[in-house]
Design an enzyme around this catalytic site. Sequence first.
Site, short mmCIF file in Angstrom:
data_model
loop_
_atom_site.label_atom_id
_atom_site.label_comp_id
_atom_site.label_asym_id
_atom_site.label_seq_id
_atom_site.Cartn_x
_atom_site.Cartn_y
_atom_site.Cartn_z
N GLU A 13 -53.99 -51.11 4.18
CA GLU A 13 -54.09 -52.14 5.21
C GLU A 13 -54.75 -53.40 4.66
OE1 GLU A 13 -56.23 -53.90 8.92
OE2 GLU A 13 -57.00 -53.15 7.01
N ALA A 26 -56.81 -47.34 4.86
CA ALA A 26 -57.64 -48.56 4.89
C ALA A 26 -57.39 -49.43 3.67
CB ALA A 26 -59.11 -48.17 4.98
N ARG A 81 -71.06 -46.05 14.83
CA ARG A 81 -69.75 -46.37 15.38
C ARG A 81 -68.76 -45.29 14.94
NH1 ARG A 81 -72.35 -49.18 18.02
NH2 ARG A 81 -72.22 -51.43 18.40
N ARG A 141 -71.20 -50.92 -3.02
CA ARG A 141 -71.09 -52.33 -3.42
C ARG A 141 -72.14 -53.15 -2.69
NH1 ARG A 141 -71.29 -54.03 1.07
NH2 ARG A 141 -69.67 -54.11 2.67
N GLU A 174 -74.99 -50.04 5.13
CA GLU A 174 -73.90 -49.49 5.94
C GLU A 174 -73.23 -48.36 5.16
OE1 GLU A 174 -70.35 -51.35 8.54
OE2 GLU A 174 -69.98 -51.38 6.38
N LYS A 218 -78.05 -44.01 -2.05
CA LYS A 218 -77.15 -43.35 -3.01
C LYS A 218 -77.81 -42.11 -3.61
CE LYS A 218 -74.97 -45.60 -6.18
NZ LYS A 218 -74.70 -46.60 -7.24
N SER A 245 -69.30 -64.08 -0.21
CA SER A 245 -68.84 -63.26 0.92
C SER A 245 -69.81 -63.35 2.10
CB SER A 245 -68.68 -61.80 0.47
OG SER A 245 -68.24 -61.00 1.53
N LYS A 284 -72.51 -57.12 -1.21
CA LYS A 284 -71.74 -58.33 -0.91
C LYS A 284 -72.17 -59.47 -1.83
CE LYS A 284 -70.22 -58.13 3.94
NZ LYS A 284 -68.82 -58.41 3.66
N GLU A 287 -65.84 -35.71 -1.66
CA GLU A 287 -64.84 -35.91 -2.70
C GLU A 287 -65.30 -36.96 -3.71
OE1 GLU A 287 -62.02 -34.39 -3.38
OE2 GLU A 287 -62.04 -33.02 -1.68
#
Length: 248
Positions: free
Chosen positions: A170, A167, A121, A59, A155, A34, A65, A61, A54
């Site tokens: 969804e 997203a 990815r 976060r 990630e 960060k 989770s 987990k 922007e």
Amino acid sequence: MEIKAAVNMNQLKMMEKELKRFLMSYKFGLEEVKTKINILNEEFKYIHDYNPIEHVKSRIKSPESILEKLNRKDLEISFPSIKENIKDIAGIRIVCSFVSDIYKISEMLKKQKDLKVIKYRDYIKNPKPNGYQSLHLVLQVPVFMSDRIEDVCVEVQIRTMGMDFWASLEHKIYYKYNSDVPQRLKDELREAAITVSQLDRRMENLSKEVIKIKDSNSSEENLINIFVKDTSFYLSDSLLNLEEELEA
């Protein structure tokens, strides 16, 4: 599944101190990445004419989770298993204005010498079957603890505002239907993803046109200024010559 989850949660509670220490290293790793992103953000904001970032969210987990993911993948409940198999314990989402910004930020992060790219990815060039688009990087960052150096994974998801909105919608739909989403809504989501992609391209093309016009106007203004400046010197010289002639 529920019984297994309950038993595993008891196991995790017994290891509460170790779990907190384990997750702490991910928290520190998250802060390291960060900080790097914040430095880029501040640099763009105060030094460059344009800031592609922007906003940024992050976060860690929760233990619940992490446990749910281990159960879903039928993996061993242990810290080595968690470290080996779950790479998104610490997560950062960077939202950009345009698709080109996504790749620009990605390259800047990949060039950081103390960050190692573990996984890359591109779901923008190759969207998921449901229409999901984003660029995912799993970065390994060293965390300097009191008694050791811990390499942890963070990630990073980079996407446009349109991709982020899609997203989010969804996720809400799948949560509401408990993942049993009607086919009609799935089809609508895929169509919406295509629309988002088309809108992203159109907005970026508009931005490029605006930049061209701005650059063109800036060049013309510079030419006018130079011309006026030269004329001013010329008029000044003429006045001096005229003054000398009158004195003679």
